[in-house]
Design a protein around this motif. Structure first.
Motif, PDB file in Angstrom:
ATOM      1  N   LYS A   1       0.877  -1.221  -0.102  1.00 13.40           N
ATOM      2  CA  LYS A   1      -0.110   0.090  -0.152  1.00 13.40           C
ATOM      3  C   LYS A   1       0.631   1.104  -0.041  1.00 13.40           C
ATOM      4  O   LYS A   1       1.832   1.206   0.864  1.00 13.40           O
ATOM      5  CB  LYS A   1      -0.762   0.100   1.207  1.00 13.40           C
ATOM      6  N   GLY A   2       0.455   2.104  -0.657  1.00  9.18           N
ATOM      7  CA  GLY A   2       1.185   3.514  -0.728  1.00  9.18           C
ATOM      8  C   GLY A   2       2.161   3.848  -2.051  1.00  9.18           C
ATOM      9  O   GLY A   2       1.838   3.125  -3.013  1.00  9.18           O
ATOM     10  N   GLU A   3       2.723   4.674  -1.989  1.00  7.97           N
ATOM     11  CA  GLU A   3       3.596   5.480  -3.004  1.00  7.97           C
ATOM     12  C   GLU A   3       5.057   5.558  -2.553  1.00  7.97           C
ATOM     13  O   GLU A   3       5.200   6.108  -1.466  1.00  7.97           O
ATOM     14  CB  GLU A   3       3.210   6.569  -3.740  1.00  7.97           C
ATOM     15  N   GLY A   4       6.039   5.258  -3.438  1.00  6.72           N
ATOM     16  CA  GLY A   4       7.310   5.470  -2.744  1.00  6.72           C
ATOM     17  C   GLY A   4       8.510   5.389  -3.918  1.00  6.72           C
ATOM     18  O   GLY A   4       8.132   5.390  -5.182  1.00  6.72           O
TER      19      GLY A   4
ATOM     20  N   PRO B   1      22.839  -8.023  -4.147  1.00  8.72           N
ATOM     21  CA  PRO B   1      24.053  -7.810  -2.958  1.00  8.72           C
ATOM     22  C   PRO B   1      24.891  -6.643  -3.385  1.00  8.72           C
ATOM     23  O   PRO B   1      25.059  -6.497  -4.762  1.00  8.72           O
ATOM     24  CB  PRO B   1      24.840  -9.348  -3.146  1.00  8.72           C
ATOM     25  N   THR B   2      25.439  -6.088  -2.579  1.00  5.35           N
ATOM     26  CA  THR B   2      26.458  -4.993  -2.596  1.00  5.35           C
ATOM     27  C   THR B   2      25.850  -3.897  -3.233  1.00  5.35           C
ATOM     28  O   THR B   2      26.571  -2.615  -3.110  1.00  5.35           O
ATOM     29  CB  THR B   2      27.524  -5.513  -3.466  1.00  5.35           C
ATOM     30  N   SER B   3      24.575  -3.775  -3.543  1.00  2.77           N
ATOM     31  CA  SER B   3      24.048  -2.371  -4.265  1.00  2.77           C
ATOM     32  C   SER B   3      23.686  -1.394  -2.918  1.00  2.77           C
ATOM     33  O   SER B   3      23.383  -2.087  -1.925  1.00  2.77           O
ATOM     34  CB  SER B   3      22.717  -2.565  -4.809  1.00  2.77           C
ATOM     35  N   VAL B   4      23.882  -0.297  -3.093  1.00  2.00           N
ATOM     36  CA  VAL B   4      23.657   0.870  -2.046  1.00  2.00           C
ATOM     37  C   VAL B   4      22.247   1.216  -2.432  1.00  2.00           C
ATOM     38  O   VAL B   4      22.104   1.770  -3.710  1.00  2.00           O
ATOM     39  CB  VAL B   4      24.838   1.931  -2.191  1.00  2.00           C
ATOM     40  N   HIS B   5      21.344   1.274  -1.622  1.00  2.00           N
ATOM     41  CA  HIS B   5      20.078   1.472  -1.915  1.00  2.00           C
ATOM     42  C   HIS B   5      19.389   2.279  -0.737  1.00  2.00           C
ATOM     43  O   HIS B   5      19.607   1.972   0.423  1.00  2.00           O
ATOM     44  CB  HIS B   5      19.199   0.177  -2.213  1.00  2.00           C
ATOM     45  N   VAL B   6      18.208   2.967  -1.378  1.00  2.00           N
ATOM     46  CA  VAL B   6      17.313   3.655  -0.256  1.00  2.00           C
ATOM     47  C   VAL B   6      15.947   3.562  -0.775  1.00  2.00           C
ATOM     48  O   VAL B   6      15.470   3.617  -1.926  1.00  2.00           O
ATOM     49  CB  VAL B   6      17.580   5.197  -0.197  1.00  2.00           C
ATOM     50  N   ILE B   7      14.758   3.154   0.083  1.00  2.00           N
ATOM     51  CA  ILE B   7      13.555   3.222  -0.169  1.00  2.00           C
ATOM     52  C   ILE B   7      13.112   4.494   0.613  1.00  2.00           C
ATOM     53  O   ILE B   7      13.283   4.464   1.950  1.00  2.00           O
ATOM     54  CB  ILE B   7      13.138   1.904   0.457  1.00  2.00           C
ATOM     55  N   GLU B   8      12.065   5.173  -0.134  1.00  2.00           N
ATOM     56  CA  GLU B   8      11.499   6.319   0.528  1.00  2.00           C
ATOM     57  C   GLU B   8       9.933   6.338   0.306  1.00  2.00           C
ATOM     58  O   GLU B   8       9.524   5.874  -0.561  1.00  2.00           O
ATOM     59  CB  GLU B   8      12.134   7.396   0.124  1.00  2.00           C
ATOM     60  N   ASN B   9       9.153   6.832   1.257  1.00  2.00           N
ATOM     61  CA  ASN B   9       7.668   7.144   1.058  1.00  2.00           C
ATOM     62  C   ASN B   9       7.430   8.514   0.401  1.00  2.00           C
ATOM     63  O   ASN B   9       7.908   9.573   0.916  1.00  2.00           O
ATOM     64  CB  ASN B   9       7.046   7.062   2.268  1.00  2.00           C
ATOM     65  N   THR B  10       6.994   8.485  -0.727  1.00  2.00           N
ATOM     66  CA  THR B  10       6.684   9.748  -1.623  1.00  2.00           C
ATOM     67  C   THR B  10       5.175  10.047  -1.367  1.00  2.00           C
ATOM     68  O   THR B  10       4.744  11.058  -1.934  1.00  2.00           O
ATOM     69  CB  THR B  10       6.926   9.632  -2.900  1.00  2.00           C
TER      70      THR B  10
END
Length: 150
Positions: free
Chosen positions: A74-77, A98-107
Motif C-alpha cells: 500500500k502506498g507510493e514510494g 547484493p552489494t547495491s547501495v539503496h534507499v527506499i522512501e515514502n513519497t
C-alpha cells in the motif's frame, strides 16, 4: 496468540496479531513488523512488513551477500539503487542485488507498506530485534489484515 506450529513439516502459521514491530534506531522514520525470521522461527531469511511514516525512508544501506525484495502492499514510494531511481506503487516489486547501495522512501500522503524479504538473513533480524519495540496502530493492523484503514 502464539504462532501455531504443527509437527508435520514444521508448518508455522501466524496472524497479524502475532507480529512484533521494531524501529531499528530511535530517529528512523520506518519500522518493521516481523513476519518470519531466524530469531522467531529459525529460518535462514528475514521477512518483514516495512512501514514508512509519511516522508520516511531508510538510510543508505547495502548487504554483502543478501538479495532484498520489496513488494509494495500500500502506498507510493521511490527506490534509489546504485544511481538509478524508480517510482513504486501498490503492487510493484523490486529486487535489490547484493552489494547495491539503496534507499527506499515514502513519497505519498499516507504511510507506505512493503513486504520485504532478505535472503540470506545477513544479521538483519538481529539488528531489527535489537531496536525499539513499536506498537502497531489501527492503520497498520488494517493493512496487515487486508481490511480498509479507519
Amino acid at each position: 496468540m502464539a504462532p501455531v506450529q504443527e509437527t508435520a513439516g514444521d508448518l508455522v502459521v501466524k496472524t497479524a496479531a502475532d507480529y512484533r514491530a521494531f524501529r531499528i534506531s530511535p530517529d528512523d522514520t520506518n519500522y518493521m513488523a516481523c513476519v518470519f525470521d531466524p530469531i522467531g522461527e529459525g529460518v535462514p531469511f528475514t521477512c518483514v512488513v516495512e512501514i514508512y511514516d509519511v516522508g520516511g525512508k531508510t538510510p543508505p544501506n547495502s548487504h554483502q551477500r543478501a538479495h532484498e525484495m520489496f513488494f509494495i502492499l500500500k502506498g507510493e514510494g521511490r527506490a534509489h539503487c546504485d544511481g538509478r531511481t524508480v517510482e513504486l506503487r501498490t503492487g510493484d516489486a523490486i529486487l535489490l542485488p547484493p552489494t547495491s547501495v539503496h534507499v527506499i522512501e515514502n513519497t505519498g500522503a499516507s504511510k507506505l507498506y512493503a513486504l520485504c524479504t532478505m535472503v540470506p538473513n545477513e544479521d538483519f533480524a538481529e539488528m531489527i530485534h535489537a531496536g525499539t519495540p513499536v506498537a502497531l496502530d489501527d492503520e497498520d493492523r488494517a493493512v496487515l489484515t487486508g481490511m480498509r484503514s479507519p
